[in-house]
Enzyme design. Sequence first.
Site, short mmCIF file in Angstrom:
data_model
loop_
_atom_site.label_atom_id
_atom_site.label_comp_id
_atom_site.label_asym_id
_atom_site.label_seq_id
_atom_site.Cartn_x
_atom_site.Cartn_y
_atom_site.Cartn_z
N LYS A 103 0.66 -0.94 0.00
CA LYS A 103 0.22 0.33 0.33
C LYS A 103 1.08 1.33 0.40
CE LYS A 103 -1.86 1.98 3.77
NZ LYS A 103 -0.73 2.65 4.29
N ASN A 104 1.85 1.21 1.01
CA ASN A 104 2.42 2.44 1.06
C ASN A 104 3.39 3.09 -0.05
OD1 ASN A 104 1.00 3.14 3.32
ND2 ASN A 104 2.96 2.59 4.81
N CYS A 113 -5.81 12.56 13.06
CA CYS A 113 -6.17 11.51 12.78
C CYS A 113 -5.58 11.23 13.96
CB CYS A 113 -5.73 10.90 11.31
SG CYS A 113 -3.96 11.10 12.16
N ARG A 123 0.30 14.52 13.29
CA ARG A 123 0.70 14.69 11.90
C ARG A 123 1.29 15.27 11.42
NH1 ARG A 123 -1.34 8.62 9.78
NH2 ARG A 123 0.71 7.94 8.42
N ASP A 171 4.18 1.10 12.64
CA ASP A 171 2.94 -0.27 11.20
C ASP A 171 2.79 -1.40 11.95
OD1 ASP A 171 2.51 2.03 10.34
OD2 ASP A 171 2.89 1.83 7.67
N ARG A 205 -9.11 -0.47 4.33
CA ARG A 205 -8.00 0.79 3.09
C ARG A 205 -6.38 0.51 3.01
NH1 ARG A 205 -6.61 4.66 7.23
NH2 ARG A 205 -4.91 4.53 5.87
#
Length: 417
Positions: free
Chosen positions: A22-23, A117, A122, A305, A397
């Site tokens: 994803k990243n 968030c 952030r 993560d 997501r």
Amino acid sequence: MSKIVVEKSPPLKGTVRVSGAKNSALPILAASLLGTEDIVLEDVPNLKDVDVFCEVLSLLGAKVNRYDGGKIVINSANIDKYENPYELMSKMRASFLVMGPLLARLKHAKTSMPGGCAIGTRPIDLHLKGFKALGADIDVEHGYVGASAEKLVGDRIYLDFPSVGATENIMMAAALAEGETVLDNAAMEPEIVDLANFLSKMGADIKGAGTSSIRIRGVEKLGGAVHSVIPDRIEAGTYMVASAITGGDIIIENVIPSHIKPAIAKLRETGCEIWENGDKIRVIGNKQLKPIDIKTLPYPGFPTDLQAQFMALMTVTEGTSVIIETVFENRFMHVDELKRMGANIKIDGRSAIVQGVETLASAPVKATDLRAGAALILAGLVADGNTVIDNIYHIDRGYDGIEKKLATLGAKISRIE
Ligand code: UD1
């Protein structure tokens, strides 16, 4: 609203394939705005965040065609809009990554300010510091941040923290700037290297990606490219923990073991057996795991993560484990949910002290963010009873078919509407 139900499961067995990262996919989708010819991306994961990013690209005027099997073809020759609206930005913070490419291609970029968030405030100050150094004027009003520059000119930029997003945004803007940009204290994540490789295929001149100093010589124009997204190291790490926590024996395919060294090292410390063989790793759990201490750090340190997933493992590992979260200031939202399942965790500032318990008990819980959701699934695999997880849109997501993949390994997991 869908929910995921996880029943206490037997030790996991079998083989699972990891999807594209994803990243990596998200910044590469953003970078596709820089080119004027067809871009063909392969191994793009099937995720909600990718859907939203494709929507953003279309809105900006790019032609986006998606095919089965993770292929996306993008043509940005005729992009003509430079505003990323609140509706899309609020769905996905990472769409701030269109700023650099839009500024370079269209001389203007405007996007809704990312709000706070679940995992902290952030800020975006480092992204803006980079754009300013390249010659952009920045203005912030009515909840939007705008950047404009008749011409971008390379400069030497020092990042006060090796921010992944800022490194990517600045690298993309600098790719079309006049002259040379040197980015110091840059992030060194494998996803930065993947983005640099992709940009180089488009015709960019980038050296040093993967080190803390990246040198970008601007070019006049970027073209097309064919590129396959690297495997998702965080997804791989999540399945590794799934094997460890259930005392399983699984093979994970499509992995770059050097990208997940900290997870491999820490699981070995717990007493898991791990075998690496090319792009596969085998993870054998052990009934009597040992407690471990973890400190999250920018790459090549232990990834933030994977912090929540490892915490789930520690909750059922006899003894005391300690986690220090140094990357985000507020990334312990999963702690309260794990405690509802019987975990014994104390928070002291940026540290979590986890005292392993014999068993967790199922409870209705909610995913507070993407990786927190994964941690609850892992806890559910070993908790007595049925764990019902709400707010699973967070999980969708960033995990491509997590319940299907875990089910093929023998996990008792399903999605209910
Ligand atoms: C990316 C990842 C995310 C991961 C994070 C850290 C994507 C799409 N997301 O997020 O999954 O958890 O890296 O590995 O790739 N910061 C500032 N000023 C800035 C930018 C960041 O102070 O301008 C701070 C943040 O508040 C945070 C730290 O830097 O404390 C790390 O953030 P950053 O590396 O930028 O993370 P993201 O790129 O947002």
